[in-house]
Each structure stands twice: as structure tokens, then as C-alpha cells.
Design a protein around this motif. Sequence first.
Motif, PDB file in Angstrom:
ATOM      1  N   LEU A   1       0.809  -1.211   0.000  1.00  0.00           N
ATOM      2  CA  LEU A   1       0.000   0.000   0.000  1.00  0.00           C
ATOM      3  C   LEU A   1       0.848   1.270   0.000  1.00  0.00           C
ATOM      4  N   CYS A   2       2.022   1.202   0.603  1.00  0.00           N
ATOM      5  CA  CYS A   2       2.883   2.380   0.730  1.00  0.00           C
ATOM      6  C   CYS A   2       3.986   2.427  -0.332  1.00  0.00           C
ATOM      7  N   ARG A   3       3.904   1.593  -1.326  1.00  0.00           N
ATOM      8  CA  ARG A   3       5.004   1.462  -2.293  1.00  0.00           C
ATOM      9  C   ARG A   3       5.304   2.755  -3.062  1.00  0.00           C
ATOM     10  N   HIS A   4       4.348   3.649  -3.216  1.00  0.00           N
ATOM     11  CA  HIS A   4       4.561   4.892  -3.952  1.00  0.00           C
ATOM     12  C   HIS A   4       4.630   6.109  -3.035  1.00  0.00           C
ATOM     13  N   ALA A   5       4.646   5.900  -1.736  1.00  0.00           N
ATOM     14  CA  ALA A   5       4.570   7.015  -0.786  1.00  0.00           C
ATOM     15  C   ALA A   5       5.883   7.767  -0.628  1.00  0.00           C
ATOM     16  N   GLY A   6       6.980   7.184  -1.010  1.00  0.00           N
ATOM     17  CA  GLY A   6       8.268   7.842  -0.835  1.00  0.00           C
ATOM     18  C   GLY A   6       8.904   7.474   0.489  1.00  0.00           C
ATOM     19  N   ASP A   7      10.136   7.948   0.677  1.00  0.00           N
ATOM     20  CA  ASP A   7      10.913   7.579   1.861  1.00  0.00           C
ATOM     21  C   ASP A   7      11.051   8.722   2.860  1.00  0.00           C
ATOM     22  N   GLY A   8      10.205   9.727   2.768  1.00  0.00           N
ATOM     23  CA  GLY A   8      10.299  10.868   3.672  1.00  0.00           C
ATOM     24  C   GLY A   8      10.005  10.477   5.109  1.00  0.00           C
ATOM     25  N   PRO A   9      10.485  11.293   6.056  1.00  0.00           N
ATOM     26  CA  PRO A   9      10.288  10.976   7.469  1.00  0.00           C
ATOM     27  C   PRO A   9       8.814  10.935   7.878  1.00  0.00           C
ATOM     28  N   ALA A  10       7.994  11.788   7.309  1.00  0.00           N
ATOM     29  CA  ALA A  10       6.569  11.782   7.659  1.00  0.00           C
ATOM     30  C   ALA A  10       5.910  10.487   7.195  1.00  0.00           C
ATOM     31  N   ASN A  11       6.249  10.041   5.988  1.00  0.00           N
ATOM     32  CA  ASN A  11       5.685   8.791   5.483  1.00  0.00           C
ATOM     33  C   ASN A  11       6.151   7.601   6.322  1.00  0.00           C
ATOM     34  N   GLY A  12       7.405   7.634   6.740  1.00  0.00           N
ATOM     35  CA  GLY A  12       7.928   6.563   7.582  1.00  0.00           C
ATOM     36  C   GLY A  12       7.214   6.498   8.923  1.00  0.00           C
ATOM     37  N   LYS A  13       6.972   7.652   9.512  1.00  0.00           N
ATOM     38  CA  LYS A  13       6.261   7.695  10.802  1.00  0.00           C
ATOM     39  C   LYS A  13       4.824   7.212  10.651  1.00  0.00           C
ATOM     40  N   LEU A  14       4.159   7.660   9.588  1.00  0.00           N
ATOM     41  CA  LEU A  14       2.777   7.244   9.360  1.00  0.00           C
ATOM     42  C   LEU A  14       2.697   5.726   9.173  1.00  0.00           C
ATOM     43  N   ARG A  15       3.589   5.187   8.373  1.00  0.00           N
ATOM     44  CA  ARG A  15       3.581   3.740   8.144  1.00  0.00           C
ATOM     45  C   ARG A  15       3.820   2.985   9.453  1.00  0.00           C
ATOM     46  N   LEU A  16       4.743   3.476  10.269  1.00  0.00           N
ATOM     47  CA  LEU A  16       5.035   2.829  11.551  1.00  0.00           C
ATOM     48  C   LEU A  16       3.814   2.842  12.469  1.00  0.00           C
ATOM     49  N   VAL A  17       3.113   3.966  12.530  1.00  0.00           N
ATOM     50  CA  VAL A  17       1.929   4.063  13.380  1.00  0.00           C
ATOM     51  C   VAL A  17       0.832   3.117  12.880  1.00  0.00           C
ATOM     52  N   VAL A  18       0.621   3.083  11.577  1.00  0.00           N
ATOM     53  CA  VAL A  18      -0.399   2.189  11.017  1.00  0.00           C
ATOM     54  C   VAL A  18      -0.012   0.731  11.269  1.00  0.00           C
ATOM     55  N   GLU A  19       1.257   0.398  11.094  1.00  0.00           N
ATOM     56  CA  GLU A  19       1.714  -0.973  11.348  1.00  0.00           C
ATOM     57  C   GLU A  19       1.499  -1.360  12.806  1.00  0.00           C
ATOM     58  N   GLN A  20       1.865  -0.485  13.717  1.00  0.00           N
ATOM     59  CA  GLN A  20       1.681  -0.769  15.139  1.00  0.00           C
ATOM     60  C   GLN A  20       0.207  -0.955  15.481  1.00  0.00           C
ATOM     61  N   TYR A  21      -0.635  -0.123  14.886  1.00  0.00           N
ATOM     62  CA  TYR A  21      -2.075  -0.223  15.129  1.00  0.00           C
ATOM     63  C   TYR A  21      -2.615  -1.567  14.635  1.00  0.00           C
ATOM     64  N   ARG A  22      -2.244  -1.938  13.419  1.00  0.00           N
ATOM     65  CA  ARG A  22      -2.740  -3.202  12.864  1.00  0.00           C
ATOM     66  C   ARG A  22      -2.191  -4.405  13.598  1.00  0.00           C
ATOM     67  N   LEU A  23      -0.931  -4.361  13.999  1.00  0.00           N
ATOM     68  CA  LEU A  23      -0.346  -5.490  14.712  1.00  0.00           C
ATOM     69  C   LEU A  23      -0.893  -5.600  16.129  1.00  0.00           C
ATOM     70  N   ALA A  24      -1.235  -4.477  16.739  1.00  0.00           N
ATOM     71  CA  ALA A  24      -1.792  -4.520  18.105  1.00  0.00           C
ATOM     72  C   ALA A  24      -3.117  -5.274  18.120  1.00  0.00           C
ATOM     73  N   GLY A  25      -3.860  -5.204  17.039  1.00  0.00           N
ATOM     74  CA  GLY A  25      -5.125  -5.909  16.948  1.00  0.00           C
ATOM     75  C   GLY A  25      -4.980  -7.419  16.859  1.00  0.00           C
ATOM     76  N   LEU A  26      -3.774  -7.891  16.602  1.00  0.00           N
ATOM     77  CA  LEU A  26      -3.537  -9.330  16.472  1.00  0.00           C
ATOM     78  C   LEU A  26      -3.194  -9.988  17.791  1.00  0.00           C
ATOM     79  N   SER A  27      -2.701  -9.222  18.731  1.00  0.00           N
ATOM     80  CA  SER A  27      -2.236  -9.840  19.983  1.00  0.00           C
ATOM     81  C   SER A  27      -3.311  -9.961  21.010  1.00  0.00           C
TER      82      SER A  27
END
Length: 109
Positions: A83-109
Amino acid sequence: MTRFRAVPVDEARAGTVLHDDVRDAAGNVLLARATVLDGAMLRALARRGVATLLVVADVHHGDTAQDHLAAERARVRARLAYLCRHAGDGPANGKLRLVVEQYRLAGLS
């Protein structure tokens, strides 16, 4: 061969692994087979009127619920990468991806 059993949605527990896809009345896939269920998923299925789930009854060949959980985490990470393949490598995109990943993974535990 993995065995399965039918479980009412209101009796299913987080960490249960789906044996088959869960579909709505129109045949649309709500959750794919091998998904490790969490509480939010179970509540959403109940709201959609899903009454029964076919879940893995036992696990063979050394697979465990932890193996399924690890596979589901890998699937979440791969989906976010796609989903993030075209978002670029900027710091804001990295932070957003990390927050979304943490949110989705938290739902699994």
C-alpha cells in the motif's frame, strides 16, 4: 490434513485460526482463511450477522497458534509495504507507516 469445527461467533476466542473464508450473504469475503482472529474482528462479524465460523480444530506438522500469528503479522507487513510502495521515503511517510503498522499489529495480539 487440518481438522476444523464449527464455532458460534459469540463463543469464538481471539487467537482462533479460520479454516475457511468468512463470507457475507452476497458471497463477498469478509475474512480470508488462515486469519488469526482478534476481538475486533469477532465483534465486527457478529455485527454483520455472521453466526458460525469454521475454525482450525487442531494443528499438524509443528504448526502452532504462534506460527499462524507470525504468518498473519508478516501478511500485515507485506500488505502495508504494498500500500505504501509509492509514498516515498520521507520521514513523515515513515512515521505514518510505523503508526499504522503498530495499530494493525496490536489488533492481532
